[in-house]
Write a protein that holds these residues in place. Structure first.
Motif, PDB file in Angstrom:
ATOM      1  N   VAL A  83       0.834  -1.205   0.000  1.00 42.97           N
ATOM      2  CA  VAL A  83       0.000   0.000   0.000  1.00 42.97           C
ATOM      3  C   VAL A  83       0.869   1.255   0.000  1.00 42.97           C
ATOM      4  O   VAL A  83       0.617   2.208  -0.756  1.00 42.97           O
ATOM      5  CB  VAL A  83      -0.945  -0.005   1.225  1.00 42.97           C
ATOM      6  N   LEU A  84       1.911   1.257   0.838  1.00 41.81           N
ATOM      7  CA  LEU A  84       2.815   2.406   0.887  1.00 41.81           C
ATOM      8  C   LEU A  84       3.523   2.605  -0.452  1.00 41.81           C
ATOM      9  O   LEU A  84       3.696   3.737  -0.918  1.00 41.81           O
ATOM     10  CB  LEU A  84       3.853   2.212   1.994  1.00 41.81           C
ATOM     11  N   ALA A  85       3.941   1.492  -1.073  1.00 40.13           N
ATOM     12  CA  ALA A  85       4.605   1.585  -2.373  1.00 40.13           C
ATOM     13  C   ALA A  85       3.664   2.158  -3.427  1.00 40.13           C
ATOM     14  O   ALA A  85       4.065   2.977  -4.263  1.00 40.13           O
ATOM     15  CB  ALA A  85       5.109   0.207  -2.804  1.00 40.13           C
ATOM     16  N   ALA A  86       2.403   1.750  -3.378  1.00 37.28           N
ATOM     17  CA  ALA A  86       1.415   2.263  -4.334  1.00 37.28           C
ATOM     18  C   ALA A  86       1.178   3.754  -4.120  1.00 37.28           C
ATOM     19  O   ALA A  86       1.058   4.521  -5.093  1.00 37.28           O
ATOM     20  CB  ALA A  86       0.099   1.498  -4.179  1.00 37.28           C
ATOM     21  N   ILE A  87       1.135   4.187  -2.866  1.00 30.91           N
ATOM     22  CA  ILE A  87       0.974   5.616  -2.573  1.00 30.91           C
ATOM     23  C   ILE A  87       2.158   6.407  -3.118  1.00 30.91           C
ATOM     24  O   ILE A  87       1.990   7.444  -3.776  1.00 30.91           O
ATOM     25  CB  ILE A  87       0.835   5.841  -1.059  1.00 30.91           C
ATOM     26  N   GLY A  88       3.359   5.907  -2.851  1.00 35.72           N
ATOM     27  CA  GLY A  88       4.555   6.594  -3.345  1.00 35.72           C
ATOM     28  C   GLY A  88       4.602   6.666  -4.861  1.00 35.72           C
ATOM     29  O   GLY A  88       4.937   7.706  -5.436  1.00 35.72           O
ATOM     30  N   ALA A  89       4.253   5.558  -5.520  1.00 36.11           N
ATOM     31  CA  ALA A  89       4.251   5.543  -6.988  1.00 36.11           C
ATOM     32  C   ALA A  89       3.222   6.514  -7.548  1.00 36.11           C
ATOM     33  O   ALA A  89       3.494   7.231  -8.525  1.00 36.11           O
ATOM     34  CB  ALA A  89       3.970   4.131  -7.487  1.00 36.11           C
ATOM     35  N   ALA A  90       2.045   6.567  -6.930  1.00 34.77           N
ATOM     36  CA  ALA A  90       1.001   7.478  -7.406  1.00 34.77           C
ATOM     37  C   ALA A  90       1.428   8.941  -7.271  1.00 34.77           C
ATOM     38  O   ALA A  90       1.211   9.756  -8.180  1.00 34.77           O
ATOM     39  CB  ALA A  90      -0.289   7.240  -6.629  1.00 34.77           C
ATOM     40  N   ILE A  91       2.043   9.270  -6.149  1.00 35.48           N
ATOM     41  CA  ILE A  91       2.509  10.646  -5.939  1.00 35.48           C
ATOM     42  C   ILE A  91       3.579  11.010  -6.962  1.00 35.48           C
ATOM     43  O   ILE A  91       3.562  12.100  -7.548  1.00 35.48           O
ATOM     44  CB  ILE A  91       3.051  10.810  -4.512  1.00 35.48           C
TER      45      ILE A  91
END
Length: 220
Positions: free
Chosen positions: A185-193
């Motif tokens: 989830v954290l990786a997905a947030i970082g990638a989206a940002i």
């Protein structure tokens, strides 16, 4: 006898991890050259920085055209987790004086994982020292090999070596992501940002923003 067995097992674990992960230094050496760094600069990073994720992030940001300040800031944010490891490892290792300063340079994902997996403090110290020494030597030697080999090609991009860095970075992260839903989830947030910020900021800054945002979420 049992203590000797634990120590021998820790040394075997450390050597296995050090040799296996250390070979990724070839990929970093290639990534550093394709990003525009020299052989000497690539080797200096491995000698002085010695944390793979931060090194790959720095090379990637520079290779994308980012300035050194943004690239270094992103690398420092990624390396900040080693400080948290150090708080835990200081009590386990019990090093003092100059040895403690040297040990701090070796507190990374792999040395921490091997040390924490051991059943006794003596085995933990043996695992740490073995992992640190073997990984440091192999990582720096293979960085030199990768950098020299890539620089001799003239135009590494012709062979697709410019994709080696991101691919290896993902390979390093994937086992951790596969085993923890929260990390995914954290990786997905970082990638989206990073993706949303890319059209509006110079290279290197989107990675910095995503890393900072993920750290905020983790601490909350």
């Amino acid at each position: 006898m049992e203590q000797t067995t634990h120590r021998s097992s820790a040394i075997r674990d450390g050597l296995g991890v050090g040799l296996a992960v250390g070979l990724s230094g070839v990929a970093f050496g290639a990534a550093a050259i394709t990003s525009g760094l020299s052989v000497a600069q690539a080797c200096a990073m491995s000698l002085l920085t010695f944390t793979g994720a931060s090194q790959f992030a720095f090379a990637g940001a520079v290779g994308a055209g980012g300035d050194l300040v943004a690239a270094a800031a992103g690398a420092l944010l990624l390396g900040g987790r080693n400080t948290l490891y150090g708080l835990r490892m200081a009590d386990i290792l019990g090093f003092r004086g100059p040895r403690r300063l040297l040990a701090a340079h070796g507190v990374i994902d792999e040395t921490t994982a091997v040390s924490l997996a051991q059943p006794t403090p003596e085995a933990a110290r043996a695992g740490f020292v073995t992992t640190f020494a073997s990984l440091y030597i192999v990582w720096n030697l293979t960085t030199l090999v990768g950098a020299l080999g890539t620089s001799a090609l003239g135009d590494p991009g012709v062979l697709g070596l410019d994709a080696v860095g991101p691919a290896t970075f993902l390979a390093i992260l994937w086992p951790r992501l596969a085993g923890d839903r929260r990390l995914r989830v954290l990786a997905a947030i970082g990638a989206a940002i990073a993706l949303c910020a890319t059209p509006f900021f110079p290279p290197g800054v989107p990675v910095l923003l995503s890393a900072a945002a993920v750290l905020v979420v983790m601490f909350r």
